[in-house]
Design an enzyme around this catalytic site. Structure first.
Site, PDB file in Angstrom:
ATOM      1  N   CYS A 141       0.846  -1.207   0.000  1.00 33.55           N
ATOM      2  CA  CYS A 141       0.000   0.000   0.000  1.00 33.55           C
ATOM      3  C   CYS A 141       0.880   1.256   0.000  1.00 33.55           C
ATOM      4  O   CYS A 141       1.592   1.502  -0.961  1.00 33.55           O
ATOM      5  CB  CYS A 141      -0.975  -0.043   1.177  1.00 33.55           C
ATOM      6  SG  CYS A 141      -2.354   1.129   1.006  1.00 33.55           S
TER       7      CYS A 141
ATOM      8  N   HIS B  29      -3.745  -5.006  -0.206  1.00 33.65           N
ATOM      9  CA  HIS B  29      -3.279  -5.554   1.061  1.00 33.65           C
ATOM     10  C   HIS B  29      -3.293  -7.078   0.984  1.00 33.65           C
ATOM     11  O   HIS B  29      -4.351  -7.692   1.136  1.00 33.65           O
ATOM     12  CB  HIS B  29      -4.179  -5.083   2.203  1.00 33.65           C
ATOM     13  CG  HIS B  29      -4.009  -3.647   2.550  1.00 33.65           C
ATOM     14  ND1 HIS B  29      -3.100  -3.212   3.500  1.00 33.65           N
ATOM     15  CD2 HIS B  29      -4.618  -2.538   2.070  1.00 33.65           C
ATOM     16  CE1 HIS B  29      -3.166  -1.891   3.583  1.00 33.65           C
ATOM     17  NE2 HIS B  29      -4.072  -1.460   2.727  1.00 33.65           N
TER      18      HIS B  29
ATOM     19  N   GLU C   6      -2.302  -9.158   3.118  1.00 32.94           N
ATOM     20  CA  GLU C   6      -2.668  -9.709   4.426  1.00 32.94           C
ATOM     21  C   GLU C   6      -4.179  -9.729   4.644  1.00 32.94           C
ATOM     22  O   GLU C   6      -4.671 -10.372   5.584  1.00 32.94           O
ATOM     23  CB  GLU C   6      -1.973  -8.924   5.550  1.00 32.94           C
ATOM     24  CG  GLU C   6      -2.563  -7.561   5.875  1.00 32.94           C
ATOM     25  CD  GLU C   6      -2.145  -6.429   4.940  1.00 32.94           C
ATOM     26  OE1 GLU C   6      -2.446  -5.267   5.256  1.00 32.94           O
ATOM     27  OE2 GLU C   6      -1.504  -6.726   3.907  1.00 32.94           O
TER      28      GLU C   6
END
Length: 208
Positions: free
Chosen positions: A81, A187, A189
């Protein structure tokens, strides 16, 4: 595999750490630049504004350490990001600010790049590959969905550094890559199975 996640005051460290641990990494939260010399992989996360992010990196002594470990020692680096955006030469969020300059290009607001949709771009979106054979993309089908939250995007100077795009009113950069330096606007994750595989691919990348 020892992975350092840089704690410079602007990263979502908890979820990034858990995702790398689930992928089998020995994760270290790097609170000081010296930690980067002791690991195999480096992660630069980030949420927030480009100028503030670069200010934190400069004041914390991270820039010199990143230049030495990533550019000279060739340790693989993943920017996530804002962390990806700061890999650029510059960003124009509020005021034009020099970036790390690891991948040539600049960061601009997405409506300046042709996007006619609501800003910020938030939610799940397909990612389309420019080089499906790249090591970072192995075992992840083209057009897989990843989770985005951003108002600015990386415009690469060189086409060969653009690894993947996402369509949101216009084609926006989703992944950049140059040698041992990688960045993803989304993202990983928060991106379920595809995101976890990308982190595994990053860990498996064989640096020159």
């Amino acid at each position: 595999m020892k992975v350092a996640i840089i704690n410079y005051g602007m990263g979502n460290l908890g979820s990034v750490r858990r995702s790398f641990e689930e992928a089998g990494a020995d994760v270290v939260i790097a609170n000081h630049p010296s930690t980067l010399y002791e690991v195999n992989r480096i992660v630069l996360p980030g949420v927030g504004a480009f100028p503030e992010g670069m200010s934190h990196l400069n004041k914390g002594g991270w820039v010199e350490a990143l230049q030495e470990t990533v550019l000279q020692q060739k340790k693989p680096l993943l920017g996530i990001c804002l962390g990806m955006q700061m890999l650029a030469d510059s960003g124009d969020e509020g005021v034009e600010t020099p970036g790390l300059g690891f991948i040539a290009g600049s960061v601009k607001r997405i409506d300046q790049l042709g996007c006619d949709q609501r800003v910020p771009h938030m939610g799940w979106n397909e990612v389309h590959y420019h080089d499906a054979k790249h090591a970072l993309l192995q075992h992840i089908p083209d057009s897989s969905d990843f989770y985005f939250v951003h108002s600015y995007a990386f415009e690469t100077k060189h086409a060969e550094d653009l690894l993947a795009t996402t369509q949101y009113g216009s084609d926006l950069t989703a992944i950049v890559a140059k040698n041992n330096v990688f960045g993803c606007q989304f993202h990983p994750e928060k991106s379920s199975k595809a995101g976890r595989q990308l982190l595994k691919n990053f860990m498996a990348y064989a640096s020159c």
